[in-house]
Motif scaffolding. Structure first.
Motif, PDB file in Angstrom:
ATOM      1  N   LEU A 370       0.864  -1.120  -0.027  1.00 50.39           N
ATOM      2  CA  LEU A 370       0.027  -0.068  -0.032  1.00 50.39           C
ATOM      3  C   LEU A 370       0.869   1.205  -0.201  1.00 50.39           C
ATOM      4  O   LEU A 370       1.928   1.139  -0.294  1.00 50.39           O
ATOM      5  N   ASP A 371       0.313   2.379  -0.005  1.00 50.14           N
ATOM      6  CA  ASP A 371       1.295   3.729   0.164  1.00 50.14           C
ATOM      7  C   ASP A 371       1.934   3.921   1.093  1.00 50.14           C
ATOM      8  O   ASP A 371       3.086   4.240   1.041  1.00 50.14           O
ATOM      9  N   GLN A 372       1.517   3.597   2.434  1.00 50.07           N
ATOM     10  CA  GLN A 372       2.456   3.825   3.604  1.00 50.07           C
ATOM     11  C   GLN A 372       2.721   2.434   4.240  1.00 50.07           C
ATOM     12  O   GLN A 372       3.727   2.379   5.151  1.00 50.07           O
ATOM     13  N   THR A 373       2.067   1.571   4.081  1.00 53.82           N
ATOM     14  CA  THR A 373       2.342   0.161   4.706  1.00 53.82           C
ATOM     15  C   THR A 373       2.177  -1.364   3.679  1.00 53.82           C
ATOM     16  O   THR A 373       1.770  -0.923   2.686  1.00 53.82           O
ATOM     17  N   ILE A 374       2.362  -2.295   4.141  1.00 55.20           N
ATOM     18  CA  ILE A 374       2.086  -3.568   3.652  1.00 55.20           C
ATOM     19  C   ILE A 374       0.787  -4.106   4.259  1.00 55.20           C
ATOM     20  O   ILE A 374       0.842  -4.371   5.534  1.00 55.20           O
ATOM     21  N   ASP A 375      -0.067  -4.371   3.339  1.00 56.88           N
ATOM     22  CA  ASP A 375      -1.278  -5.008   3.752  1.00 56.88           C
ATOM     23  C   ASP A 375      -1.116  -6.591   4.537  1.00 56.88           C
ATOM     24  O   ASP A 375      -0.066  -7.093   4.308  1.00 56.88           O
ATOM     25  N   THR A 376      -1.958  -7.161   5.325  1.00 58.61           N
ATOM     26  CA  THR A 376      -1.891  -8.270   5.896  1.00 58.61           C
ATOM     27  C   THR A 376      -1.820  -9.580   4.904  1.00 58.61           C
ATOM     28  O   THR A 376      -2.320  -9.382   3.736  1.00 58.61           O
ATOM     29  N   GLY A 377      -0.785 -10.329   5.018  1.00 55.38           N
ATOM     30  CA  GLY A 377      -0.430 -11.403   3.786  1.00 55.38           C
ATOM     31  C   GLY A 377      -1.218 -12.457   3.839  1.00 55.38           C
ATOM     32  O   GLY A 377      -2.172 -12.733   4.749  1.00 55.38           O
ATOM     33  N   GLN A 378      -1.573 -13.027   2.584  1.00 53.89           N
ATOM     34  CA  GLN A 378      -2.294 -14.138   2.501  1.00 53.89           C
ATOM     35  C   GLN A 378      -1.319 -15.467   2.424  1.00 53.89           C
ATOM     36  O   GLN A 378      -0.550 -15.331   1.343  1.00 53.89           O
ATOM     37  N   VAL A 379      -1.665 -16.277   3.030  1.00 52.46           N
ATOM     38  CA  VAL A 379      -1.032 -17.617   2.961  1.00 52.46           C
ATOM     39  C   VAL A 379      -1.262 -18.210   1.491  1.00 52.46           C
ATOM     40  O   VAL A 379      -2.426 -18.767   1.483  1.00 52.46           O
ATOM     41  N   LEU A 380      -0.154 -18.297   0.698  1.00 55.84           N
ATOM     42  CA  LEU A 380      -0.568 -19.103  -0.541  1.00 55.84           C
ATOM     43  C   LEU A 380      -0.434 -20.536  -0.710  1.00 55.84           C
ATOM     44  O   LEU A 380      -0.948 -21.252  -1.043  1.00 55.84           O
ATOM     45  N   ALA A 381       0.748 -20.979   0.274  1.00 54.99           N
ATOM     46  CA  ALA A 381       0.934 -22.505   0.338  1.00 54.99           C
ATOM     47  C   ALA A 381       1.570 -22.811   1.709  1.00 54.99           C
ATOM     48  O   ALA A 381       2.145 -22.034   2.209  1.00 54.99           O
ATOM     49  N   LYS A 382       1.377 -23.940   2.142  1.00 57.26           N
ATOM     50  CA  LYS A 382       2.378 -24.095   3.437  1.00 57.26           C
ATOM     51  C   LYS A 382       2.688 -25.820   3.117  1.00 57.26           C
ATOM     52  O   LYS A 382       1.787 -26.570   2.855  1.00 57.26           O
ATOM     53  N   GLU A 383       4.011 -26.115   2.988  1.00 62.86           N
ATOM     54  CA  GLU A 383       4.563 -27.295   2.741  1.00 62.86           C
ATOM     55  C   GLU A 383       6.218 -27.411   3.316  1.00 62.86           C
ATOM     56  O   GLU A 383       6.747 -26.481   3.422  1.00 62.86           O
ATOM     57  N   ASP A 384       6.456 -28.508   3.746  1.00 59.75           N
ATOM     58  CA  ASP A 384       7.578 -28.751   4.437  1.00 59.75           C
ATOM     59  C   ASP A 384       8.804 -28.021   3.550  1.00 59.75           C
ATOM     60  O   ASP A 384       9.820 -27.456   4.026  1.00 59.75           O
ATOM     61  N   PHE A 385       8.983 -28.342   2.278  1.00 59.18           N
ATOM     62  CA  PHE A 385       9.849 -27.973   1.306  1.00 59.18           C
ATOM     63  C   PHE A 385       9.937 -26.562   1.155  1.00 59.18           C
ATOM     64  O   PHE A 385      11.020 -25.798   0.575  1.00 59.18           O
ATOM     65  N   ILE A 386       8.899 -25.690   1.637  1.00 60.03           N
ATOM     66  CA  ILE A 386       8.852 -24.195   1.252  1.00 60.03           C
ATOM     67  C   ILE A 386      10.068 -23.561   2.351  1.00 60.03           C
ATOM     68  O   ILE A 386      10.413 -22.487   1.869  1.00 60.03           O
ATOM     69  N   ALA A 387      10.408 -24.440   3.237  1.00 59.58           N
ATOM     70  CA  ALA A 387      11.565 -23.765   4.185  1.00 59.58           C
ATOM     71  C   ALA A 387      12.736 -23.794   3.500  1.00 59.58           C
ATOM     72  O   ALA A 387      13.884 -22.941   3.818  1.00 59.58           O
ATOM     73  N   ASP A 388      12.809 -24.369   2.283  1.00 58.49           N
ATOM     74  CA  ASP A 388      14.290 -24.406   1.338  1.00 58.49           C
ATOM     75  C   ASP A 388      13.964 -23.504   0.099  1.00 58.49           C
ATOM     76  O   ASP A 388      14.801 -23.480  -0.912  1.00 58.49           O
ATOM     77  N   ILE A 389      12.862 -22.748  -0.128  1.00 50.28           N
ATOM     78  CA  ILE A 389      12.691 -21.795  -0.986  1.00 50.28           C
ATOM     79  C   ILE A 389      13.369 -20.532  -0.914  1.00 50.28           C
ATOM     80  O   ILE A 389      13.015 -20.002   0.459  1.00 50.28           O
ATOM     81  N   HIS A 390      14.439 -20.077  -1.489  1.00 48.01           N
ATOM     82  CA  HIS A 390      15.059 -18.780  -1.051  1.00 48.01           C
ATOM     83  C   HIS A 390      15.175 -17.878  -2.453  1.00 48.01           C
ATOM     84  O   HIS A 390      15.559 -16.636  -2.229  1.00 48.01           O
ATOM     85  N   TRP A 391      14.537 -18.265  -3.527  1.00 51.34           N
ATOM     86  CA  TRP A 391      14.541 -17.631  -4.430  1.00 51.34           C
ATOM     87  C   TRP A 391      13.162 -17.611  -5.436  1.00 51.34           C
ATOM     88  O   TRP A 391      12.427 -18.462  -5.362  1.00 51.34           O
ATOM     89  N   ALA A 392      12.986 -16.449  -6.282  1.00 49.71           N
ATOM     90  CA  ALA A 392      11.784 -16.387  -7.080  1.00 49.71           C
ATOM     91  C   ALA A 392      11.816 -15.487  -8.277  1.00 49.71           C
ATOM     92  O   ALA A 392      12.706 -14.801  -8.172  1.00 49.71           O
ATOM     93  N   PHE A 393      11.154 -15.705  -9.316  1.00 56.01           N
ATOM     94  CA  PHE A 393      11.296 -14.740 -10.374  1.00 56.01           C
ATOM     95  C   PHE A 393      10.006 -14.872 -11.327  1.00 56.01           C
ATOM     96  O   PHE A 393       9.048 -15.748 -10.865  1.00 56.01           O
ATOM     97  N   GLU A 394       9.876 -13.800 -12.121  1.00 57.87           N
ATOM     98  CA  GLU A 394       8.537 -13.705 -12.791  1.00 57.87           C
ATOM     99  C   GLU A 394       8.801 -14.149 -14.345  1.00 57.87           C
ATOM    100  O   GLU A 394       9.766 -13.706 -14.742  1.00 57.87           O
ATOM    101  N   GLY A 395       7.830 -14.979 -14.623  1.00 53.27           N
ATOM    102  CA  GLY A 395       7.852 -15.623 -15.899  1.00 53.27           C
ATOM    103  C   GLY A 395       7.478 -14.547 -16.991  1.00 53.27           C
ATOM    104  O   GLY A 395       6.981 -13.568 -16.608  1.00 53.27           O
TER     105      GLY A 395
END
Length: 396
Positions: A370-395
């Motif tokens: 938002l303009d002054q802050t970041i809104d409450t987040g939405q949990v997209l997924a919960k999996e054990d392997f997500i703890a090892d996700i450290h990078w992302a990119f847009e296709g």
């Protein structure tokens, strides 16, 4: 008149629907990997994409197998490339993931360790040559001499070139989770010009510090980020240690390449680390280790998983207190945001349009900026392997 109003209304509805569809249909890819440069334990590197309809992360492919493992993983958003070196200890294979064609496999088999059987040091960097060719270069320390070998990222052929001031070394910064990052060292010359130090080589540049930025002689100056948007420097002396009650402070010196202006940015935390995501400088707030553990220990993974180690193994080895505070700074607008997760194992993965994607332990979260802050987040997924996700990119 009514017909015109109806036409305008329908046009606006169609436009809004089209924009919304474009937004949610953008492919955001996520990468899990646990590079192990100091051990021979190995874990796979895997590519995932988020399916909005299923609201789940789907495995696209295994980029590097568990049998091979990874020594390093480095991301270059300007060049739309991800480079993974494997196996650990002697990474003689360079795996290239192209963001514009992420399902394509590309591997460059090097013979670098044939010339350096016992190497005291290893640096790897993406180098943009004067002819715009991209080379992936190994700088290896060997007793009193260096071995330098490079390969073209596009064709995989070995390249012979001499480093000069027209070559540019790229760097993306430090991910979260106590994972090794991508940076290089800087030497400040007497005339305030900056030189890049790689291996035992010194590369002159056209960068010059302004009068209000001074590093003391002998200070270890590090370039955490060097992209088309920014150059980000910090140093050992510009990271103030914490007290028992308060966080320390880290100072970053940011050269905005679009405006050609330097800016001094202070972040809380004496061991805070940053990385560049287009025009965003993001990072996690950290300090020298304290007597107490980083917050959220009860929620961190305790077991050895297929995709990575117990998280506190890396935290303890790093000797760092991870505060559970995330920072975002837009170098063009100057706007700065803070996300308080109260969980030491959390990091920002990607910033796209008006959204930030971040990880908290084994949860992937998306939140609107938002303009002054970041809104409450939405949990997209919960999996054990997500703890090892450290990078992302847009296709694309």
């Amino acid at each position: 008149m009514k017909i015109n109003h109806i036409f305008i209304l329908l046009s606006l509805l169609f436009t809004d629907e089209h924009l919304f569809a474009t937004e949610i249909n953008k492919d955001i890819f996520f990468i899990s990997s646990t590079p192990t440069p100091l051990s021979e334990g190995t874990f796979p590197t895997r590519l995932y994409s988020y399916d909005n309809n299923e609201q789940a992360l789907n495995l696209c492919r295994e980029v590097v197998s568990k049998q091979l493992g990874a020594e390093f993983l480095k991301v270059y958003y300007d060049e739309r490339l991800i480079v993974i070196g494997s196996p650990p200890v002697k990474p003689d294979t360079v795996n290239i993931l192209e963001m514009d064609d992420p399902m394509k496999e590309k591997r460059i088999k090097t013979a670098v360790f044939d010339k350096c059987l016992v190497c005291s040091e290893l640096e790897t960097h993406l180098v943009k040559l004067p002819n715009k060719q991209l080379a992936y270069t190994y700088f290896l320390g060997k007793n009193d001499s260096d071995v330098t070998m490079s390969w073209g990222v596009i064709d995989g052929k070995q390249i012979d070139y001499q480093l000069n001031s027209k070559a540019e070394i790229k760097a993306g910064g430090i991910p979260g989770g106590a994972i090794p990052g991508d940076f290089f060292y800087i030497k400040v010359e007497s005339d305030s010009k900056l030189s890049i130090l790689v291996g035992r080589e010194k590369l002159n540049t056209n960068w010059r510090l302004p009068e209000n930025i001074v590093f003391s002689q002998g200070d270890n100056v590090v370039a955490y980020v060097n992209t088309n948007n920014m150059l980000v420097l910090s140093s050992r002396e510009n990271k103030q240690r914490n007290t028992a009650e308060e966080l320390g402070k880290s100072t970053c010196y940011v050269f905005n390449k679009l405006s050609s202006k330097w800016k001094i940015i202070g972040f809380p935390g004496g061991r805070t680390e940053v990385r560049g995501l287009n025009e965003w400088l993001v990072g996690y707030v950290a300090d020298i280790a304290r007597k107490t553990q980083s917050p959220g220990s009860d929620r961190r993974r305790k077991h050895m998983a297929e995709t990575g180690t117990p998280i506190d193994w890396r935290f303890d080895s790093a000797n760092v207190f991870f505060s559970g505070i995330l920072m975002l700074h837009n170098i063009n607008t100057g706007k700065e945001y803070k996300i308080i997760t109260s969980q030491g194992d959390s990091e920002i993965l990607w910033v796209s349009d008006s959204y930030v994607y971040y990880r908290v332990n084994d949860e992937l979260i998306k939140a609107r900026i938002l303009d002054q802050t970041i809104d409450t987040g939405q949990v997209l997924a919960k999996e054990d392997f997500i703890a090892d996700i450290h990078w992302a990119f847009e296709g694309r």
